[in-house]
Design a protein around this motif. Structure first.
Motif, PDB file in Angstrom:
ATOM      1  N   GLY A  88       0.656  -1.630  -0.187  1.00  0.00           N
ATOM      2  CA  GLY A  88      -0.369  -0.157  -0.206  1.00  0.00           C
ATOM      3  C   GLY A  88       0.784   0.962   0.079  1.00  0.00           C
ATOM      4  N   HIS A  89       0.237   2.257  -0.231  1.00  0.00           N
ATOM      5  CA  HIS A  89       1.030   3.537  -0.579  1.00  0.00           C
ATOM      6  C   HIS A  89       0.133   4.909  -0.863  1.00  0.00           C
ATOM      7  CE1 HIS A  89       0.380   1.914  -4.556  1.00  0.00           C
ATOM      8  NE2 HIS A  89       0.010   3.414  -5.305  1.00  0.00           N
ATOM      9  N   TYR A  90       0.592   5.818  -0.755  1.00  0.00           N
ATOM     10  CA  TYR A  90       0.229   7.286  -1.318  1.00  0.00           C
ATOM     11  C   TYR A  90       1.376   7.313  -2.438  1.00  0.00           C
ATOM     12  CZ  TYR A  90      -1.532   8.270   3.258  1.00  0.00           C
ATOM     13  OH  TYR A  90      -2.473   7.816   5.029  1.00  0.00           O
ATOM     14  N   HIS A  91       1.104   8.635  -3.002  1.00  0.00           N
ATOM     15  CA  HIS A  91       1.621   8.666  -3.884  1.00  0.00           C
ATOM     16  C   HIS A  91       2.840   9.660  -4.246  1.00  0.00           C
ATOM     17  CE1 HIS A  91      -1.487   7.036  -7.539  1.00  0.00           C
ATOM     18  NE2 HIS A  91      -0.212   6.190  -6.983  1.00  0.00           N
ATOM     19  N   GLN A  92       3.798   9.754  -4.935  1.00  0.00           N
ATOM     20  CA  GLN A  92       4.649  10.902  -3.951  1.00  0.00           C
ATOM     21  C   GLN A  92       4.095  12.296  -4.700  1.00  0.00           C
ATOM     22  OE1 GLN A  92       8.498   9.965  -5.815  1.00  0.00           O
ATOM     23  NE2 GLN A  92       9.627   9.224  -4.561  1.00  0.00           N
ATOM     24  N   SER A  97      -4.574  10.434  -9.121  1.00  0.00           N
ATOM     25  CA  SER A  97      -5.279   9.518  -9.084  1.00  0.00           C
ATOM     26  C   SER A  97      -4.821   8.129  -9.174  1.00  0.00           C
ATOM     27  CB  SER A  97      -7.066   9.410  -9.649  1.00  0.00           C
ATOM     28  OG  SER A  97      -6.841  11.848  -8.965  1.00  0.00           O
ATOM     29  N   GLU A  98      -6.066   7.288  -9.568  1.00  0.00           N
ATOM     30  CA  GLU A  98      -5.726   5.614  -9.748  1.00  0.00           C
ATOM     31  C   GLU A  98      -6.456   4.999 -10.351  1.00  0.00           C
ATOM     32  OE1 GLU A  98      -2.651   4.386  -8.338  1.00  0.00           O
ATOM     33  OE2 GLU A  98      -2.735   1.809  -9.055  1.00  0.00           O
ATOM     34  N   VAL A  99      -6.873   4.068 -10.979  1.00  0.00           N
ATOM     35  CA  VAL A  99      -7.694   3.257 -11.147  1.00  0.00           C
ATOM     36  C   VAL A  99      -7.752   1.990 -11.015  1.00  0.00           C
ATOM     37  CG1 VAL A  99      -9.460   1.963 -13.283  1.00  0.00           C
ATOM     38  CG2 VAL A  99      -9.302   4.928 -12.807  1.00  0.00           C
ATOM     39  N   GLY A 136      -4.353   7.226  -0.007  1.00  0.00           N
ATOM     40  CA  GLY A 136      -3.595   6.003  -0.439  1.00  0.00           C
ATOM     41  C   GLY A 136      -4.107   4.817  -0.320  1.00  0.00           C
ATOM     42  N   HIS A 137      -3.601   3.474  -0.632  1.00  0.00           N
ATOM     43  CA  HIS A 137      -4.247   2.545  -1.417  1.00  0.00           C
ATOM     44  C   HIS A 137      -3.246   1.529  -0.762  1.00  0.00           C
ATOM     45  CE1 HIS A 137      -2.775   5.055  -4.097  1.00  0.00           C
ATOM     46  NE2 HIS A 137      -2.165   4.330  -5.073  1.00  0.00           N
ATOM     47  N   ARG A 138      -4.528   0.307  -0.622  1.00  0.00           N
ATOM     48  CA  ARG A 138      -4.060  -1.429  -0.506  1.00  0.00           C
ATOM     49  C   ARG A 138      -5.249  -1.876  -0.832  1.00  0.00           C
ATOM     50  NH1 ARG A 138      -2.103  -2.786   5.459  1.00  0.00           N
ATOM     51  NH2 ARG A 138      -0.150  -2.287   4.713  1.00  0.00           N
TER      52      ARG A 138
END
Ligand code: M6P
Ligand code: ZN
Length: 190
Positions: A88-92, A97-99, A136-138
Motif C-alpha cells: 500500500g502507498h500514497y503517491h509521491q 489518482s489511480e484506477v 493511500g491505497h492497498r
C-alpha cells in the motif's frame, strides 16, 4: 516526449502480460512489520518466505501526460488472521489518482487519507475502482485463489511508502468466523 502507440496482451487469470518489462516479487521478508501479528510473521519466516504478491509493469516515461500500467496478482493466504495484501502507498505527487480494475479472484481495496478518513470497496472481476487524489491505497486478497487486478495511474505519480510502512492503515482486514472483518489498527497514527 512523443511515443509510438503500443498494445499488450493481458492474461486475466495469471496477471501475466506481454510484452512486459519488469516483474516485481514481494515476499513476506520484504514486508517485515507490515502485518499486525508479528508472532505469526516470525513463525512463518522461521520455516519459509512465501511470495505475498507479484506485479508486472511496462516501463513507460515517468512524466506528466503519460500513464503507468501494471497488473498485480496477490496470492491467497494469511499471516495470523490478516489476509495477504499489498504494501500500500500514497503517491509521491499526492494530487494524482489511480484506477484499479478487478480481473480474477476477490478482494478488498482499502483507502485512507493522511488525516484518517477511511474507505473500502469490494473488488471482483469487472469492478473498477477510482482512487481519487490524496487517498493511500492497498489491495487485500480475501479469497482462496489468486486475486488479480489491473492498475493505471499518471506517469509522474511515484510511490510514497514511508508512513504506511511505519504505522500501516487505519484498519486491518482479518478473517473472523470465516468472513472478512475490518478492525481498528491500534498502531495507526495520524
Ligand atoms: C498496483 C499499482 C502499482 C503498485 C502495485 C503494488 O499494480 O498500484 O503502482 O506498485 O500495485 O502495490 P504496492 O506498490 O503498494 O506494493
Ligand atoms: Zn498508486
Amino acid at each position: 516526449m512523443l511515443m509510438k502507440p503500443l498494445q499488450m496482451h493481458i492474461n486475466f487469470k495469471t496477471g501475466e502480460f506481454n510484452p512486459n518489462d519488469r516483474t516485481n516479487i514481494r515476499k513476506l521478508s520484504d514486508m517485515k512489520g507490515m502485518f499486525s501479528d508479528s508472532r505469526a510473521e516470525q513463525q512463518i519466516l522461521a520455516k519459509e518466505d512465501p511470495i505475498i504478491y507479484s506485479f508486472r509493469e511496462r516501463v513507460l516515461p515517468e512524466e506528466s501526460g503519460h500513464l503507468q500500467l501494471a497488473v498485480t496478482s496477490i496470492n491467497p493466504g494469511r499471516i495470523g488472521q490478516e489476509y495477504f495484501m499489498t504494501k500500500g502507498h500514497y503517491h509521491q505527487r499526492p494530487d494524482t489518482s489511480e484506477v484499479y480494475l478487478g480481473l480474477e479472484g476477490e478482494g478488498w481495496l482499502l483507502m485512507q487519507t493522511e488525516k484518517g478518513d477511511f474507505a473500502s470497496l469490494i473488488i471482483n472481476p469487472g469492478v473498477l475502482a477510482y482512487i481519487p487524489a490524496y487517498w493511500g491505497h492497498r489491495m487485500v486478497n480475501t479469497g482462496s485463489t489468486p486475486f488479480v487486478f489491473f492498475a493505471v495511474y499518471p506517469g509522474d505519480a511515484g510511490h510514497n511508502y514511508g508512513d504506511i510502512e511505519r504505522t500501516g492503515f487505519v484498519r486491518i482486514l482479518v478473517e473472523q468466523d470465516g468472513r472478512p472483518s475490518l478492525l481498528n489498527n491500534p498502531r495507526w497514527k495520524k
